[in-house]
Write an enzyme that holds these catalytic residues in place. Structure first.
Site, PDB file in Angstrom:
ATOM      1  CG  ASN A   4     -51.752 -44.192  27.325  1.00 26.12           C
ATOM      2  OD1 ASN A   4     -51.286 -43.480  26.953  1.00 26.12           O
ATOM      3  ND2 ASN A   4     -52.939 -44.021  28.332  1.00 26.12           N
ATOM      4  CD1 TRP A   5     -45.503 -47.001  27.550  1.00 22.73           C
ATOM      5  CD2 TRP A   5     -43.363 -45.853  26.697  1.00 22.73           C
ATOM      6  NE1 TRP A   5     -44.875 -47.406  27.461  1.00 22.73           N
ATOM      7  CE2 TRP A   5     -43.215 -47.438  26.349  1.00 22.73           C
ATOM      8  CE3 TRP A   5     -42.954 -44.756  26.112  1.00 22.73           C
ATOM      9  CZ2 TRP A   5     -42.055 -47.372  26.564  1.00 22.73           C
ATOM     10  CZ3 TRP A   5     -41.690 -45.222  25.625  1.00 22.73           C
ATOM     11  CH2 TRP A   5     -41.704 -47.125  26.010  1.00 22.73           C
ATOM     12  CD  GLU A 162     -57.807 -46.366  30.553  1.00 23.21           C
ATOM     13  OE1 GLU A 162     -57.247 -47.563  30.036  1.00 23.21           O
ATOM     14  OE2 GLU A 162     -58.541 -45.486  29.911  1.00 23.21           O
ATOM     15  CB  SER A 208     -55.471 -49.902  38.832  1.00 22.63           C
ATOM     16  OG  SER A 208     -55.158 -48.035  39.352  1.00 22.63           O
ATOM     17  N   GLY A 229     -50.672 -47.927  32.020  1.00 19.61           N
ATOM     18  CA  GLY A 229     -50.921 -47.106  32.104  1.00 19.61           C
ATOM     19  C   GLY A 229     -49.178 -47.385  32.892  1.00 19.61           C
ATOM     20  N   GLY A 230     -49.089 -46.504  34.467  1.00 22.84           N
ATOM     21  CA  GLY A 230     -48.113 -46.600  35.263  1.00 22.84           C
ATOM     22  C   GLY A 230     -47.223 -47.658  35.556  1.00 22.84           C
TER      23      GLY A 230
HETATM   24  P1  PGA Z   1     -53.373 -46.811  34.489  1.00 27.27           P
HETATM   25  O1  PGA Z   1     -53.776 -45.890  33.966  1.00 27.27           O
HETATM   26  O2  PGA Z   1     -52.467 -47.989  34.663  1.00 27.27           O
HETATM   27  O3  PGA Z   1     -51.206 -46.251  35.589  1.00 27.27           O
HETATM   28  O4  PGA Z   1     -54.081 -46.467  36.044  1.00 27.27           O
HETATM   29  C1  PGA Z   1     -54.396 -47.042  32.409  1.00 27.27           C
HETATM   30  C2  PGA Z   1     -54.636 -45.573  31.526  1.00 27.27           C
HETATM   31  O5  PGA Z   1     -54.794 -44.442  32.009  1.00 27.27           O
HETATM   32  O6  PGA Z   1     -54.744 -45.329  30.612  1.00 27.27           O
END
Ligand code: PGA
Length: 249
Positions: A4-5, A162, A208, A229-230
């Site tokens: 998820n960019w 999540e 995370s 995400g990150g």
């Molecule tokens: P993150 O984001 O890996 O940066 O915590 C995950 C997401 O929001 O889907």
């Protein structure tokens, strides 16, 4: 394994180069399906870049719940599908924080499924309380978000657990705690549908995920995949995360 960019990167050249490096890693992993969810304007460009390969699919990070109409700034699920996406993330906590209710999420899930997309439905508590009230919140979210989904479409629904408090940091939920949440989600799905449906629906974890914690999550979390995400924005981090999935599974 879903990348998820969010609203990154802000340049097309950097985005293309990241996609190609993900494609290179992903094409060497026979047991892992990778889904990249870039910002909308990149979907059709990426679709052209990914032609003739099956290991990387595309997803949208959001869609609107109508196919067409006077809805300035919204994006049709039909257009998303025709641009080359196969998935749509629905109900991400960052969208819910902008005012998206369970009712809107339910309409979006239905619209995405009617358009032929697979839905990655995000649920999760904002905070945990010692009395376990957060479980009631998750149950309500799951029930309400799936309220308009027809049973025949459930095989195109993935649930992403999540916990909002775990997103965007460096500490994911421990694998064993994720396992408990997965058991709870399956129980709720069993209540709504049947144990068989609950067994079949894929559950992902997001929040995370890093190269350091990915093995614990995959080994002990009982999840079918991850929403990253990150760390999906840097191949030096996402590459090892993808490879860990291949090794652990
Ligand atoms: P993150 O984001 O890996 O940066 O915590 C995950 C997401 O929001 O889907």
């Amino acid at each position: 394994m879903v990348a998820n960019w969010k609203m990154h990167p802000p340049e097309v050249a950097a985005a293309k180069s990241l996609l190609l490096s993900i494609k290179k890693v992903a094409s060497g992993l026979p047991h892992v399906q990778t889904v990249v969810c870039p910002p909308f304007p990149l979907i059709s460009t990426f679709s052209a870049l990914l032609r003739l390969q099956r290991k990387v699919s595309l997803g949208a990070q959001n869609i609107f719940h109508e196919n067409a109409g006077a809805f300035t700034g919204e994006v049709s699920p039909l257009l998303v599908r025709d641009s080359g996406a196969m998935y749509a993330i629905v109900g991400h906590s960052e969208r819910r924080a902008m005012g998206e209710t369970d009712e809107i999420v339910a309409k979006k899930a239905r619209a995405a499924l009617h358009a032929g997309l697979k839905v990655i439905l995000c649920v999760g508590e904002t905070a945990r309380d010692p009395d376990g009230d957060y479980l009631g919140h998750i149950r309500k979210q799951v029930r309400a978000s799936l309220a308009l989904v027809e049973r025949k479409d459930l095989n195109r629904v993935l649930i992403a657990y999540e916990p909002v408090w775990a997103i965007g940091g460096t500490h994911a939920v421990a694998g064993h705690d994720i396992h408990q949440a997965v058991i709870f989600l399956k129980k709720v799905l069993g209540e709504i549908y049947s144990n068989e449906v609950a067994r079949e629906i894929l559950v992902l974890y997001g929040g995370s995920v890093t190269p350091e914690n990915v093995t614990d999550i995959l080994k002990h979390g009982a999840v079918d995949g991850l929403l990253v995400g990150g760390d999906s924005l840097d191949i030096k981090l996402f590459g090892p995360i993808l490879r860990a999935a291949e090794t652990v599974w």
